[in-house]
Design an enzyme around this catalytic site. Structure first.
Site, PDB file in Angstrom:
ATOM      1  N   HIS A 107       0.773  -1.165  -0.104  1.00 42.80           N
ATOM      2  CA  HIS A 107       0.376   0.315  -0.262  1.00 42.80           C
ATOM      3  C   HIS A 107       0.959   1.153   0.205  1.00 42.80           C
ATOM      4  CE1 HIS A 107      -1.078   4.040   2.481  1.00 42.80           C
ATOM      5  NE2 HIS A 107      -2.462   3.192   1.715  1.00 42.80           N
ATOM      6  N   ASN A 109       0.534   5.766   0.014  1.00 45.31           N
ATOM      7  CA  ASN A 109      -0.377   6.963  -1.014  1.00 45.31           C
ATOM      8  C   ASN A 109       0.557   7.938  -0.489  1.00 45.31           C
ATOM      9  OD1 ASN A 109      -2.243   8.606   1.250  1.00 45.31           O
ATOM     10  ND2 ASN A 109      -3.620   8.285  -0.341  1.00 45.31           N
ATOM     11  N   HIS A 176      -7.814  -3.725  17.807  1.00 43.61           N
ATOM     12  CA  HIS A 176      -8.573  -4.778  18.466  1.00 43.61           C
ATOM     13  C   HIS A 176      -8.337  -6.706  18.095  1.00 43.61           C
ATOM     14  CE1 HIS A 176      -9.959  -4.376  14.117  1.00 43.61           C
ATOM     15  NE2 HIS A 176     -10.307  -5.968  14.127  1.00 43.61           N
TER      16      HIS A 176
END
Length: 310
Positions: A107, A109, A176
């Protein structure tokens, strides 16, 4: 912003869009679908999608240049003084999901935002970075990835790599699950204090290091033999990627809050993923090693080289 600074950013990201597109088409042998779009609220962009390729099951890279009447909340967390201001945003975002489980997902960006609150001077900043998400990590690949990231930062100060690596480890973290999304890389946001020229130079260096960091890993791993076990684990771990992007990723939130093009915003999701209830890897397995050795913040450049130095 409408001046030479925004034009320079736009030109650079346009060029990077083309360079990365051409490199991925060359290594895969398939072409991207090019999908130009316009945003009714102002601006537009072009999304490029490669689906069911030889190397990549899905590869997406999108350029956007949009305008709006109210800066979305996801973009003003660090700048509450410009919340709701008119804005201009220029960005390039990519996610490549490989077919072979031994090739990592990548990824990247890069973005430039300008907010113009009424009665005040415009405020601008850069953000971005890149990170790697392997399923079956190799020390050699992780070392290469982080050495390349350090090289991108070194011209701007010896401490920059460590700062942006730590930021990446904290940002690409699933609270989480209590695990990092992958082995990290670089992340930065609200970059403006050093002035436009120096900040833009750093952003260009990061952009120019995306392909040198990723393509050698793809070349080494794309032909490795694998079976149903590795494929099943890849799909399971892709589920973590979906969880992060839909729950925590600020870029996804910005796109949706700014009423961006949904297809382009969600192109980062893998074409296939799976979830298992209460699954744990077998002790001592290659899958267990991912959890024990890689899905946590580590100084990979120091620790992975340490045994060879003895």
């Amino acid at each position: 912003m409408g001046d030479e600074r925004a034009s320079a950013v736009r030109q650079y990201l346009h060029n990077l869009h083309d360079r990365i597109t051409q490199a991925i088409e060359a290594i895969d042998g398939h072409s991207f679908r090019r999908d130009a779009w316009q945003r009714p609220e102002g601006g537009g962009g072009e999304s490029r999608i490669l689906t069911e390729g030889v190397v990549f099951e899905r590869a997406g890279i999108s350029f956007s240049h949009v305008f709006g009447a109210a800066l979305p909340p996801a973009a003003s967390l660090a700048h509450p003084e410009v919340a709701g201001a008119t804005f201009e945003a220029i960005g390039l975002s990519l996610v490549f999901h490989p077919r072979n489980p031994y090739v990592p997902t990548v990824h990247a960006n890069l973005r430039f935002l300008v907010a113009a609150p009424t009665g005040r001077a415009p405020l601008w900043w850069f953000g971005g970075g890149f990170d790697l998400t392997p399923y079956y990590p190799f020390d050699e690949d992780v070392l290469h990835w982080h050495a390349n990231a350090r090289s991108a930062c070194l011209p701007f100060g010896a401490a920059i790599y460590g700062q942006y690596k730590d930021w990446c480890d904290r940002y690409f973290f699933l609270p989480h699950r209590q695990e990092t999304r992958g082995v990290g890389g670089l992340f930065f946001d609200d970059l403006s204090a050093a002035g436009f020229d120096r900040c833009f130079a750093l952003v260009q260096s990061v952009g120019d290091h995306i392909l040198p960091g990723y393509l050698p890993i793809v070349e080494r791993r794309k032909g490795l033999a694998h079976g149903e076990r590795e494929r099943s684990f890849q799909l399971y771990r892709r589920g973590r990627y979906v969880e992060f992007n839909l729950i925590h990723d600020r870029g996804t939130l910005f796109g949706l809050q700014s009423q961006g093009r949904t297809e382009s915003i969600l192109m980062s999701l893998p074409p296939l993923a799976r979830w298992e209830y209460d699954w744990t890897p077998a002790p001592g397995s290659a899958e267990a090693k991912l959890y024990s050795d890689f899905l946590r913040p580590r100084d990979f450049l120091a620790e992975l080289r340490a045994p060879a130095a003895k």
